[in-house]
Design a protein around this motif. Structure first.
Motif, PDB file in Angstrom:
ATOM      1  N   ILE A   1       0.842  -1.207   0.000  1.00  0.00           N
ATOM      2  CA  ILE A   1       0.000   0.000   0.000  1.00  0.00           C
ATOM      3  C   ILE A   1       0.870   1.248   0.000  1.00  0.00           C
ATOM      4  O   ILE A   1       1.818   1.342   0.772  1.00  0.00           O
ATOM      5  CB  ILE A   1      -0.920   0.021   1.235  1.00  0.00           C
ATOM      6  N   ARG A   2       0.538   2.180  -0.864  1.00  0.00           N
ATOM      7  CA  ARG A   2       1.138   3.515  -0.813  1.00  0.00           C
ATOM      8  C   ARG A   2       0.135   4.407  -0.116  1.00  0.00           C
ATOM      9  O   ARG A   2      -1.046   4.363  -0.414  1.00  0.00           O
ATOM     10  CB  ARG A   2       1.419   4.042  -2.208  1.00  0.00           C
TER      11      ARG A   2
ATOM     12  N   ALA B   1      -4.800   3.625   4.368  1.00  0.00           N
ATOM     13  CA  ALA B   1      -6.194   3.218   4.230  1.00  0.00           C
ATOM     14  C   ALA B   1      -6.710   2.893   5.628  1.00  0.00           C
ATOM     15  O   ALA B   1      -5.958   2.444   6.491  1.00  0.00           O
ATOM     16  CB  ALA B   1      -6.321   2.005   3.323  1.00  0.00           C
TER      17      ALA B   1
ATOM     18  N   ASP C   1      -1.037   0.510   5.957  1.00  0.00           N
ATOM     19  CA  ASP C   1      -0.036   1.267   5.216  1.00  0.00           C
ATOM     20  C   ASP C   1       1.067   0.306   4.786  1.00  0.00           C
ATOM     21  O   ASP C   1       0.916  -0.914   4.929  1.00  0.00           O
ATOM     22  CB  ASP C   1       0.501   2.455   6.023  1.00  0.00           C
TER      23      ASP C   1
ATOM     24  N   ASP D   1      -6.057   8.182   3.302  1.00  0.00           N
ATOM     25  CA  ASP D   1      -6.332   8.502   1.902  1.00  0.00           C
ATOM     26  C   ASP D   1      -7.658   7.910   1.448  1.00  0.00           C
ATOM     27  O   ASP D   1      -8.332   8.465   0.582  1.00  0.00           O
ATOM     28  CB  ASP D   1      -5.211   7.977   1.010  1.00  0.00           C
TER      29      ASP D   1
ATOM     30  N   ASN E   1      -9.992   8.327  -2.028  1.00  0.00           N
ATOM     31  CA  ASN E   1      -9.378   7.941  -3.283  1.00  0.00           C
ATOM     32  C   ASN E   1      -9.884   6.577  -3.770  1.00  0.00           C
ATOM     33  O   ASN E   1      -9.605   5.550  -3.161  1.00  0.00           O
ATOM     34  CB  ASN E   1      -7.856   7.915  -3.085  1.00  0.00           C
TER      35      ASN E   1
ATOM     36  N   GLN F   1      -9.061   4.871  -6.472  1.00  0.00           N
ATOM     37  CA  GLN F   1      -7.989   3.973  -6.919  1.00  0.00           C
ATOM     38  C   GLN F   1      -7.388   3.224  -5.729  1.00  0.00           C
ATOM     39  O   GLN F   1      -7.089   2.044  -5.818  1.00  0.00           O
ATOM     40  CB  GLN F   1      -6.903   4.746  -7.658  1.00  0.00           C
ATOM     41  N   ARG F   2      -7.212   3.929  -4.621  1.00  0.00           N
ATOM     42  CA  ARG F   2      -6.685   3.266  -3.422  1.00  0.00           C
ATOM     43  C   ARG F   2      -7.705   2.265  -2.885  1.00  0.00           C
ATOM     44  O   ARG F   2      -7.330   1.218  -2.362  1.00  0.00           O
ATOM     45  CB  ARG F   2      -6.318   4.294  -2.356  1.00  0.00           C
TER      46      ARG F   2
ATOM     47  N   LYS G   1      -7.241  -0.845  -4.770  1.00  0.00           N
ATOM     48  CA  LYS G   1      -6.002  -1.507  -4.326  1.00  0.00           C
ATOM     49  C   LYS G   1      -6.231  -2.232  -2.994  1.00  0.00           C
ATOM     50  O   LYS G   1      -5.826  -3.371  -2.809  1.00  0.00           O
ATOM     51  CB  LYS G   1      -4.877  -0.481  -4.201  1.00  0.00           C
TER      52      LYS G   1
END
Length: 96
Positions: free
Chosen positions: A20-21, A24, A37, A49, A83, A85-86, A89
């Motif tokens: 993970i970037r 969350a 994270d 995020d 986000n 996109q996150r 993910k």
């Protein structure tokens, strides 16, 4: 600490570590929050995020593969803030 939260941390740390970037947060209704994270999973309620909110049952079904996270979102069982996109993910990590 809630044993349900401990289960999530034990289960998600190896899945999330290095995957993970950013951050969350999983908000588990009536139990608390788990932060994800690049280091893994931990207890916390910090800003993130992306925030995924659902009941313990929904998250457990997603983790076991019995519930598709996209279907859970579309049916209102899973709420997402932040986000997208996150969120995708994170859902991939949860179902891995």
């Amino acid at each position: 600490m809630d044993s349900v939260i401990n289960d999530y941390i034990a289960n998600l740390t190896p899945k999330a570590k290095g995957q993970i970037r950013g951050t969350a947060k999983l908000e588990i209704t009536d139990h608390g929050s788990v932060m994800l994270d690049e280091t893994g999973a931990s207890v916390g309620n910090d800003p993130a995020d992306v925030v995924l909110s659902a009941s313990d049952e929904v998250f457990r079904n997603i983790l076991s593969g019995a519930q598709n996270p996209i279907t859970a979102y579309m049916s209102g069982k899973l709420k997402v803030e932040g986000n997208v996109q996150r969120a995708l993910k994170v859902s991939a990590i949860l179902t891995a």
